[in-house]
Structures are given as C-alpha cells and as structure tokens.
Design a protein around this motif. Structure first.
Motif, PDB file in Angstrom:
ATOM      1  N   ASP B  22      -8.132  77.608   3.184  1.00 18.03           N
ATOM      2  CA  ASP B  22      -7.680  78.033   4.947  1.00 18.03           C
ATOM      3  C   ASP B  22      -8.485  77.841   5.827  1.00 18.03           C
ATOM      4  OD1 ASP B  22      -4.966  76.701   3.952  1.00 18.03           O
ATOM      5  OD2 ASP B  22      -4.871  79.051   3.249  1.00 18.03           O
ATOM      6  N   GLY B  23      -9.892  78.063   5.631  1.00 14.35           N
ATOM      7  CA  GLY B  23     -10.969  77.881   6.718  1.00 14.35           C
ATOM      8  C   GLY B  23     -11.451  79.520   6.280  1.00 14.35           C
ATOM      9  N   ARG B  24     -10.872  80.781   5.692  1.00 17.28           N
ATOM     10  CA  ARG B  24     -11.083  82.170   6.068  1.00 17.28           C
ATOM     11  C   ARG B  24     -11.607  82.498   4.434  1.00 17.28           C
ATOM     12  NH1 ARG B  24      -6.991  83.598   9.445  1.00 17.28           N
ATOM     13  NH2 ARG B  24      -5.231  82.363   9.991  1.00 17.28           N
ATOM     14  N   VAL B  25     -12.147  83.612   4.672  1.00 16.10           N
ATOM     15  CA  VAL B  25     -13.479  84.392   4.025  1.00 16.10           C
ATOM     16  C   VAL B  25     -12.734  84.705   2.912  1.00 16.10           C
ATOM     17  CG1 VAL B  25     -14.866  86.151   4.131  1.00 16.10           C
ATOM     18  CG2 VAL B  25     -14.790  84.988   5.834  1.00 16.10           C
ATOM     19  N   ALA B  26     -13.546  83.690   1.764  1.00 19.53           N
ATOM     20  CA  ALA B  26     -12.689  84.150   0.492  1.00 19.53           C
ATOM     21  C   ALA B  26     -13.697  85.558  -0.208  1.00 19.53           C
ATOM     22  CB  ALA B  26     -12.785  83.392  -0.343  1.00 19.53           C
ATOM     23  N   LEU B  51     -17.503  85.308  11.581  1.00 20.15           N
ATOM     24  CA  LEU B  51     -19.090  85.586  11.289  1.00 20.15           C
ATOM     25  C   LEU B  51     -19.870  85.493  12.020  1.00 20.15           C
ATOM     26  CD1 LEU B  51     -18.483  85.329   6.759  1.00 20.15           C
ATOM     27  CD2 LEU B  51     -17.980  86.985   8.163  1.00 20.15           C
ATOM     28  N   PHE B  52     -20.188  84.336  12.231  1.00 16.58           N
ATOM     29  CA  PHE B  52     -21.331  83.910  13.098  1.00 16.58           C
ATOM     30  C   PHE B  52     -21.229  83.255  15.171  1.00 16.58           C
ATOM     31  CE2 PHE B  52     -20.881  81.833   9.203  1.00 16.58           C
ATOM     32  CZ  PHE B  52     -21.695  81.435   8.650  1.00 16.58           C
ATOM     33  N   ASP B  53     -22.451  84.329  15.765  1.00 13.91           N
ATOM     34  CA  ASP B  53     -22.070  83.535  17.281  1.00 13.91           C
ATOM     35  C   ASP B  53     -22.639  82.363  17.247  1.00 13.91           C
ATOM     36  OD1 ASP B  53     -21.304  86.264  17.172  1.00 13.91           O
ATOM     37  OD2 ASP B  53     -23.957  86.384  16.726  1.00 13.91           O
ATOM     38  N   GLY B  54     -22.491  82.370  19.014  1.00 14.28           N
ATOM     39  CA  GLY B  54     -22.189  80.878  19.398  1.00 14.28           C
ATOM     40  C   GLY B  54     -22.997  79.550  18.619  1.00 14.28           C
ATOM     41  N   GLY B  55     -23.605  78.915  19.065  1.00 12.61           N
ATOM     42  CA  GLY B  55     -24.133  77.644  18.286  1.00 12.61           C
ATOM     43  C   GLY B  55     -24.229  77.790  17.199  1.00 12.61           C
ATOM     44  N   ALA B  56     -24.609  78.798  16.692  1.00 14.57           N
ATOM     45  CA  ALA B  56     -24.255  78.794  14.985  1.00 14.57           C
ATOM     46  C   ALA B  56     -22.554  78.659  14.860  1.00 14.57           C
ATOM     47  CB  ALA B  56     -25.191  80.024  14.093  1.00 14.57           C
ATOM     48  N   ARG B  57     -21.828  79.194  15.141  1.00 11.47           N
ATOM     49  CA  ARG B  57     -20.274  79.214  14.858  1.00 11.47           C
ATOM     50  C   ARG B  57     -20.368  77.508  14.793  1.00 11.47           C
ATOM     51  NH1 ARG B  57     -17.563  82.156  19.266  1.00 11.47           N
ATOM     52  NH2 ARG B  57     -17.999  84.074  17.763  1.00 11.47           N
ATOM     53  N   GLU B  58     -20.547  77.030  15.682  1.00 12.60           N
ATOM     54  CA  GLU B  58     -20.349  75.692  15.870  1.00 12.60           C
ATOM     55  C   GLU B  58     -20.158  74.781  14.477  1.00 12.60           C
ATOM     56  OE1 GLU B  58     -18.234  74.733  18.389  1.00 12.60           O
ATOM     57  OE2 GLU B  58     -18.282  76.508  18.952  1.00 12.60           O
ATOM     58  N   PHE B  59     -21.852  75.093  14.436  1.00 15.60           N
ATOM     59  CA  PHE B  59     -22.857  74.378  13.862  1.00 15.60           C
ATOM     60  C   PHE B  59     -21.961  74.385  12.279  1.00 15.60           C
ATOM     61  CE2 PHE B  59     -26.618  73.018  16.296  1.00 15.60           C
ATOM     62  CZ  PHE B  59     -26.673  72.243  15.754  1.00 15.60           C
ATOM     63  N   VAL B  60     -21.551  75.979  12.004  1.00 15.14           N
ATOM     64  CA  VAL B  60     -20.582  76.250  10.530  1.00 15.14           C
ATOM     65  C   VAL B  60     -19.420  75.511  10.041  1.00 15.14           C
ATOM     66  CG1 VAL B  60     -19.109  78.221   9.424  1.00 15.14           C
ATOM     67  CG2 VAL B  60     -22.161  78.394   9.893  1.00 15.14           C
ATOM     68  N   LEU B  61     -18.890  75.702  11.428  1.00 11.62           N
ATOM     69  CA  LEU B  61     -17.875  74.881  11.349  1.00 11.62           C
ATOM     70  C   LEU B  61     -17.146  73.139  11.093  1.00 11.62           C
ATOM     71  CD1 LEU B  61     -15.464  76.934  14.144  1.00 11.62           C
ATOM     72  CD2 LEU B  61     -15.732  77.527  11.510  1.00 11.62           C
ATOM     73  N   ALA B  62     -17.870  72.757  12.271  1.00 16.63           N
ATOM     74  CA  ALA B  62     -18.390  71.172  12.209  1.00 16.63           C
ATOM     75  C   ALA B  62     -19.484  71.274  10.960  1.00 16.63           C
ATOM     76  CB  ALA B  62     -19.407  71.048  12.890  1.00 16.63           C
ATOM     77  N   SER B  63     -19.878  72.096  10.124  1.00 15.13           N
ATOM     78  CA  SER B  63     -20.559  71.402   8.949  1.00 15.13           C
ATOM     79  C   SER B  63     -19.464  71.945   7.745  1.00 15.13           C
ATOM     80  CB  SER B  63     -21.772  72.379   8.864  1.00 15.13           C
ATOM     81  OG  SER B  63     -22.881  71.835   9.780  1.00 15.13           O
ATOM     82  N   VAL B  64     -18.620  73.023   7.965  1.00 13.26           N
ATOM     83  CA  VAL B  64     -17.311  72.778   6.242  1.00 13.26           C
ATOM     84  C   VAL B  64     -16.305  71.833   6.944  1.00 13.26           C
ATOM     85  CG1 VAL B  64     -15.254  74.289   6.185  1.00 13.26           C
ATOM     86  CG2 VAL B  64     -17.944  75.685   6.631  1.00 13.26           C
ATOM     87  N   ALA B  65     -16.527  71.406   7.450  1.00 17.88           N
ATOM     88  CA  ALA B  65     -15.619  70.492   8.066  1.00 17.88           C
ATOM     89  C   ALA B  65     -15.865  69.105   7.477  1.00 17.88           C
ATOM     90  CB  ALA B  65     -14.809  70.031   9.696  1.00 17.88           C
ATOM     91  N   GLY B  86     -31.741  78.033   6.890  1.00 18.50           N
ATOM     92  CA  GLY B  86     -31.665  77.075   6.455  1.00 18.50           C
ATOM     93  C   GLY B  86     -29.500  76.554   5.940  1.00 18.50           C
ATOM     94  N   ALA B  87     -29.368  76.310   5.812  1.00 19.35           N
ATOM     95  CA  ALA B  87     -27.739  76.528   5.324  1.00 19.35           C
ATOM     96  C   ALA B  87     -27.444  74.768   4.319  1.00 19.35           C
ATOM     97  CB  ALA B  87     -26.894  76.409   6.119  1.00 19.35           C
ATOM     98  N   ILE B  88     -26.990  75.454   3.838  1.00  9.38           N
ATOM     99  CA  ILE B  88     -26.199  74.433   2.479  1.00  9.38           C
ATOM    100  C   ILE B  88     -24.850  74.832   2.554  1.00  9.38           C
ATOM    101  CG2 ILE B  88     -25.717  72.986   0.175  1.00  9.38           C
ATOM    102  CD1 ILE B  88     -28.608  73.805  -0.141  1.00  9.38           C
ATOM    103  N   ALA B  89     -23.137  73.687   2.656  1.00  7.00           N
ATOM    104  CA  ALA B  89     -21.736  74.532   2.796  1.00  7.00           C
ATOM    105  C   ALA B  89     -21.499  73.115   1.358  1.00  7.00           C
ATOM    106  CB  ALA B  89     -21.568  73.868   3.971  1.00  7.00           C
TER     107      ALA B  89
END
Lengths: 201, 317
Positions: B22-26, B51-65, B86-89
């Motif tokens: 559901d996109g929530r922190v486990a 968990l993330f701010d500003g631009g990082a939030r957008e990147f994380v959500l897009a990458s998770v999706a 450097g992040a890996i999803a």
C-alpha cells in the motif's frame, strides 16, 4: 455483371508477369494467349509473348533442377533485369516493376534492385496522379455490392474498395488505408480501370 | 518483515526502508533512523512519501511506482539533508502476489557527486553547442555554402556522440545500467517524414518534386534514428543540388525479408543527372559512414533510366 473485359485483361497480364517472374513460362504464355483471345491486338500481350517465346537470350533456360548449376540463379536474375529494362524502354512501368520484384526475390543480396523497384514506383505514382487528377475528389462505387465477388479481387484491393463510399476523398482514402501513396493510388487506378469505381467530377 | 531479515538489516550501515504493497512504511533499519532522524515506531504505517522532502520525495515515489509496476529493480539518485544518495528500489512480492518495495540508500562519495555535477555542466555546454550548430545549419542551406553545411553536419554528428557518451558517463557514475546493453531503436516512418519535411521547402523553392512513399507504419529499427535522418537529409540535398528542373526525387521505405529476419529498405532516387562527380563522391562518403555507423548496408548505383539511386537496408529491431 461479372468481371469486365478490361479488368480481366489487366488481371491476366499481371498474372502472366507474375508467372514469368517465377520462371513458370508456360503458364505466363497461357495467360497472355488468353488476353489475345479477348483482344488480338493487345500490345502488351504481344510484346510479352514475343519475349517469352523469343530467342535463347530472353527465353528462360529449360533445365531441370538437377541440371541447374551455381550460376543458374545469377543468370535468371540477369535475364529478369534485362527483360525489365526492355519493358522500361517501352514505357511499360507495371511490367518492369513485376520483373524487378521477381529479380529482387531471387537475389536478395543485390539491394540495388530494391532501388530500381522504388524508382519505378516513384514514376508510377506520377502516372497514377496524372490519371486521377484532383486527389480531393471522392471515388464512387459504380457496381452493385453483390457483384464484387465476381471480380476476384485481391485482399488489399477489397480493403480499399470497402473504404470507397462516394464521400471520402482520395487523399483521405490514402490516409485511412495506412498504405503508402503508391499502393493506394495503384489500387484506386485498378478499381477505376476495372469499372468498379469512378472518380466524381 | 521476518525477524531474521529484520535482525540482519539491523546491522547494516546502509539505510534501508521496506514499503508494503500500500506504499506505507513496513520497516526502517537503525542506519536509516540515524541518517534520516526518524524512529521506527514513529514512521511505521506512514506513507513512504513522509520520509523524504521536496524533490527527493518525487524521485522516490516515481521510482517505487516504476519498480512495483515493472517488477524490476530501479536505480536513481536523491539528495536528502544535504547528502547525496545512490538509491536502489527493488520490488518484493508478498504472499498475496501484491508488490511491496525495499529501498537501499547508499551515500555517495563526494567525488561521485562532483563528477555528476561536472557531467551536468558538460551537458549544458553540449546543449548550447547543439543550438548554435542548428542555427548555423539553417544559415548554410544555399548551394555555395554546401561545403560549410557538410562541416556543420559533421559537427552535429560529433556532438550527438558526445551527448551519448556524456549520458553513459553519468549512468556509470550514478550506478545505472549502461544503455549500451539495450540497443536503441527508432521509428523509421517518423525519421523519413522528418527528413522530408526538412528538405521540402528547399525542393519547392527549386521547383523540384519530392515524392515520399512510406506506409503509415513500419517496424522499429535498430540504431540511432538521428544518424539516419542526417544521412537522408544529406542524400536529399545531394539530389536537390544536382537536379535539373525536370528531376523527380523519390524517397521510399518498404519492408523486405532478409535471411531469417526482416529488414526495411529505404531508397532515395533522383531521376536527373547528378552534377559534379568529385564533390558528390565526398558527399556520398559522409552518407556511407553515417549509415555504416548505425549498422546499415548501403549501395549507391546508377538508376536504370538515368540519375542516381541510393538504397539503405536496416534490420528490424
């Protein structure tokens, strides 16, 4: 009303060229003889028959598969190209196109033959454009739909015919059919020549 | 999250976040708690976005999706709290076949960050150069400027390669897979139409006919479509410059079988004689090298009714 004489002659001429291109010379001769039975003075049929029955230079060699050497396909392609050049010289673009296609199918490595095909297609498009005139006009079907089956139409011709409604212009038909301009105009010309469709003035 | 896995992640110095379908922190591990100043109890069940701010939030959500949708690992970079990561999803398939995600965040070394910044600086310069060359290309349309136009086109081609390698370098530094592993492909219909659209005004002003015979659709081809467009533009210009006033230039593309595969054959044919053998050969050599660069086969020959025919064969992707 079945297939008109003009349409039948056109079909037989084309079938004969296809047979000639695939080295089925006797069948090609049969097709063109049938044309002469309808129209004894048909210039194309006379010309093709002369070439098919002509001397050893133009006549396809009569050898069985076991006798065919390594050079055979090359000679065959050369013969087809020479014949196509002759037809080009006589301004028979449709005939030349058929033979260039046959040569390209025989020797796919000679890609220059593909450009000869496209050269002829380009010239034919100009000719078709001249014949249809204004591409803003809408072709109209002039036979009863129940008579269509009597014409033995190829699938792409039938598809184009299904789009002809008397309201859709040639430009729109080209766009709707998804065909390139050459194919679309060739088919429309064929439909008009066969007396299946006409161009509204 | 199993106890074993949780305890293993506890000892990793690298921040890790696990998201449920559901996109929530486990789960977040202690390294994440420390680096991002949160505690597990406080963020459990919260949307990952919190968990993330500003631009990082957008990147994380897009990458998770993207990771969940494709079922593949996605690599990206974010900057959070002044630190580059450097992040890996990676997708995790739950028992009910719904997809969650594990995020691994590796702090980037300062040199990597600096390298990436330099890459971006270079890209801006390359973009500026591209704009300048495009403008010069527009100004070198006349016959007298033919030689300079060829030079500008060579420059555009070199710039295209510089762009490509700059992108590759950025991918390497940021840990993304190299694009060379997945060969590029392009739509030949769009390329031919673009080349024709670019050439048409010059044909019209010269009173010449340009016939384009292309079906509505053709299969995608392997290689760089930009190089093919450049080659075709070059060919069309050769034919326009050498044409007489009755010349017809035809550009066409068709599908043809080739061995066990399928190819697309592209032809440019000028019905008129092509003037000036020496410059023409120079010009054709540029076309030749462009086509060979994208792995195509090219043949230039005399057309049966006069004029020059160029045929290019490219394999379907």
């Amino acid at each position: 009303m079945g297939e008109s004489e003009a349409a039948k002659i056109q079909r037989l001429i084309r079938d004969g060229l296809d047979c000639f291109g695939t080295n089925d010379v006797s069948q090609a001769i049969a097709c063109w003889d049938e044309v002469l039975a309808i129209d004894p003075q048909n210039a194309k049929a006379l010309d093709y028959l002369e070439a098919a029955r002509g001397d050893g230079e133009t006549k396809p060699p009569d050898v069985g598969p076991d006798d065919a050497g390594d050079e055979e396909p090359e000679r065959e392609v050369t013969r087809l190209l020479e014949q196509a050049q002759k037809l080009l010289g006589n301004d028979d673009l449709e005939g030349a196109l058929s033979l260039f296609h046959a040569a390209a199918n025989r020797d796919p490595d000679r890609i220059e033959i593909e450009s000869y095909i496209d050269m002829v297609r380009g010239r034919l498009v100009q000719r078709y454009r001249d014949r249809v005139g204004d591409t803003g006009v809408a072709p109209r079907m002039v036979i009863d739909p129940s008579e269509v089956t009597g014409f033995d139409l190829a699938a792409d011709v039938g598809f184009m015919l299904s789009l002809v409604d008397g309201k859709t212009s040639i430009d729109e038909l080209i766009a709707l059919s998804g065909m390139d301009v050459f194919e679309a105009l060739r088919i429309l010309n064929e439909l008009v020549a066969a007396g299946i469709a006409e161009l509204e003035s | 999250m199993s106890t074993a896995a949780g305890s293993l992640l506890t000892y990793i110095d690298t921040p890790v976040v696990v998201g449920d379908p559901d996109g929530r922190v486990a789960y977040v591990n202690p390294a994440f708690e420390k680096g991002f100043s949160v505690d597990l109890e406080g963020v459990m069940g919260q949307p990952l976005a919190h968990l993330f701010d500003g631009g990082a939030r957008e990147f994380v959500l897009a990458s998770v999706a993207e990771a969940c949708e494709l079922g593949e690992t996605v690599r990206f970079r974010i900057r959070q709290g002044g630190v580059g990561f450097g992040a890996i999803a990676s997708p995790i398939v739950a028992e009910d076949a719904r997809v969650g995600v594990a995020l691994l965040l590796v702090e980037l070394a300062a040199t990597d960050e600096r390298s990436l910044t330099l890459c971006r600086e270079m890209t801006e310069c390359l973009d500026d150069l591209g704009r300048i060359l495009d403008e010069m290309l527009e100004q070198t349309g006349g016959r007298r400027a033919e030689r300079y136009r060829a030079l500008v086109e060579d420059g555009v081609r070199a710039l295209g390669r510089a762009h490509k390698w700059s992108g590759e370098l950025e991918s390497v530094i940021s840990g993304k897979p190299a694009s060379a592993a997945t060969p590029s492909r392009f739509d030949p219909v769009a390329v031919l139409r673009d080349a024709a659209a670019r050439a048409r005004p010059e044909f019209e002003s010269a009173g010449l006919s340009l016939e384009v015979l292309v079906p509505a659709q053709l299969p995608e081809l392997r290689g760089d479509g930009g190089l093919l467009e450049l080659a075709l533009s070059h060919l069309l210009r050769i034919h326009r410059v050498g044409a007489n006033d009755t010349s017809l230039v035809t550009m066409s593309a068709r599908i043809r079988p080739r061995g066990d595969g399928t190819s697309v054959v592209i032809s440019v044919i000028g019905s008129g004689a092509v003037e000036g053998d020496a410059p023409e050969e120079d010009a054709f050599s540029t076309v030749r090298s462009l086509v060979e660069e994208i792995g195509g086969e090219i043949r230039i020959s005399d057309a049966p009714l006069g004029g020059r025919a160029t045929v290019i064969r490219l394999m379907v992707a």
